[in-house]
Design a protein around this motif. Sequence first.
Motif, PDB file in Angstrom:
ATOM      1  N   ASP A 112       0.865  -1.180   0.000  1.00 43.74           N
ATOM      2  CA  ASP A 112       0.000   0.000   0.000  1.00 43.74           C
ATOM      3  C   ASP A 112       0.902   1.230   0.000  1.00 43.74           C
ATOM      4  OD1 ASP A 112      -2.569   1.445   0.350  1.00 43.74           O
ATOM      5  OD2 ASP A 112      -1.675   2.002   2.270  1.00 43.74           O
ATOM      6  N   LYS A 115       0.745   2.485   3.814  1.00 40.79           N
ATOM      7  CA  LYS A 115       1.132   1.570   4.896  1.00 40.79           C
ATOM      8  C   LYS A 115       2.341   0.696   4.576  1.00 40.79           C
ATOM      9  CE  LYS A 115      -3.042   1.187   7.562  1.00 40.79           C
ATOM     10  NZ  LYS A 115      -2.562   1.826   8.764  1.00 40.79           N
ATOM     11  N   ILE A 118       2.011  -5.135   2.799  1.00 41.31           N
ATOM     12  CA  ILE A 118       0.814  -5.703   3.432  1.00 41.31           C
ATOM     13  C   ILE A 118       0.973  -7.202   3.613  1.00 41.31           C
ATOM     14  CG2 ILE A 118      -1.693  -6.027   3.213  1.00 41.31           C
ATOM     15  CD1 ILE A 118      -0.802  -3.089   3.612  1.00 41.31           C
ATOM     16  N   ARG A 137      -0.566 -12.184   5.790  1.00 43.72           N
ATOM     17  CA  ARG A 137       0.333 -11.277   6.513  1.00 43.72           C
ATOM     18  C   ARG A 137       0.683 -11.953   7.835  1.00 43.72           C
ATOM     19  NH1 ARG A 137       1.119  -5.321   6.954  1.00 43.72           N
ATOM     20  NH2 ARG A 137       1.872  -4.919   9.049  1.00 43.72           N
ATOM     21  N   ILE A 142      -5.895 -11.465   4.959  1.00 42.96           N
ATOM     22  CA  ILE A 142      -6.474 -10.156   4.662  1.00 42.96           C
ATOM     23  C   ILE A 142      -7.130 -10.247   3.296  1.00 42.96           C
ATOM     24  CG2 ILE A 142      -5.961  -7.719   4.250  1.00 42.96           C
ATOM     25  CD1 ILE A 142      -3.541  -8.030   6.101  1.00 42.96           C
ATOM     26  N   ILE A 144      -8.582  -8.213   0.158  1.00 47.02           N
ATOM     27  CA  ILE A 144      -8.473  -6.889  -0.461  1.00 47.02           C
ATOM     28  C   ILE A 144      -9.231  -6.903  -1.785  1.00 47.02           C
ATOM     29  CG2 ILE A 144      -6.900  -5.185  -1.441  1.00 47.02           C
ATOM     30  CD1 ILE A 144      -4.757  -6.219   0.493  1.00 47.02           C
ATOM     31  N   LEU A 165      -5.021   1.813  -1.076  1.00 43.16           N
ATOM     32  CA  LEU A 165      -6.167   1.217  -0.396  1.00 43.16           C
ATOM     33  C   LEU A 165      -6.928   2.249   0.424  1.00 43.16           C
ATOM     34  CD1 LEU A 165      -4.432  -2.097   0.686  1.00 43.16           C
ATOM     35  CD2 LEU A 165      -6.070  -1.766  -1.176  1.00 43.16           C
ATOM     36  N   ILE A 170      -7.051  -1.956   5.908  1.00 45.62           N
ATOM     37  CA  ILE A 170      -6.061  -2.882   6.486  1.00 45.62           C
ATOM     38  C   ILE A 170      -6.184  -2.901   8.004  1.00 45.62           C
ATOM     39  CG2 ILE A 170      -3.588  -3.405   6.676  1.00 45.62           C
ATOM     40  CD1 ILE A 170      -4.914  -3.868   3.885  1.00 45.62           C
ATOM     41  N   ASP A 171      -6.572  -1.763   8.595  1.00 42.58           N
ATOM     42  CA  ASP A 171      -6.722  -1.691  10.054  1.00 42.58           C
ATOM     43  C   ASP A 171      -7.804  -2.638  10.575  1.00 42.58           C
ATOM     44  OD1 ASP A 171      -4.778   0.255  10.051  1.00 42.58           O
ATOM     45  OD2 ASP A 171      -6.233   1.891   9.879  1.00 42.58           O
ATOM     46  N   TYR A 173      -7.968  -5.651   9.888  1.00 45.69           N
ATOM     47  CA  TYR A 173      -7.322  -6.940  10.072  1.00 45.69           C
ATOM     48  C   TYR A 173      -6.164  -6.924  11.063  1.00 45.69           C
ATOM     49  CZ  TYR A 173      -9.907  -8.209   5.874  1.00 45.69           C
ATOM     50  OH  TYR A 173     -10.891  -8.456   4.962  1.00 45.69           O
TER      51      TYR A 173
END
Length: 175
Positions: A112, A115, A118, A137, A142, A144, A165, A170-171, A173
């Motif tokens: 990402d 971030k 991932i 991860r 995760i 997506i 993203l 992502i947060d 997960y």
Amino acid sequence: MRKEDCFYLGKIVSKFSFKGEVLVKLDTDEPALYENMESVFLALGRNLVPFFIEQSSLHKSDLLRIKFEEVDTEADAEAIMKTELYLPLEFLPKLSGNKFYFHEVIGFSIEDHQKGSIGTITAINDSTAQALFEVDRDGTEILIPMNDHFILKVDRENQKIVMDLPEGLIDLYID
């Protein structure tokens, strides 16, 4: 020939004539690319068996009408009904830019632009309305969305997909 070395092209969906012709529902956006094939592999039992094509033509946009060698009667055609068709991977047209085949990106990393790293793509889930990257991860799965608006770059050389993203995705997960 092994299934792992091939891609799914389509499935025989109906008989077309009393002369053994069949209609194949193609799994492609460009059916015309497969109109003049010489042969395909049919999944019979646990094996891929080569079948040679006498004649083929497009039929109603995404159907391919095929007359196979040695499939000469309705009974012959009935014997191969609902059979899946495969072609070797090297027959796939090369894609460039941000277009890719699902099998091609398994093992690619997802990054990402905010971030960073991932995880690694382990599978593609296309059984939902929106296809999803299944990403590992460190043992956490995760999901997506494979949305064109999120994909910034498909870097084949470095086996990486760079994405933009949505904030918070992502947060969900990881903490």
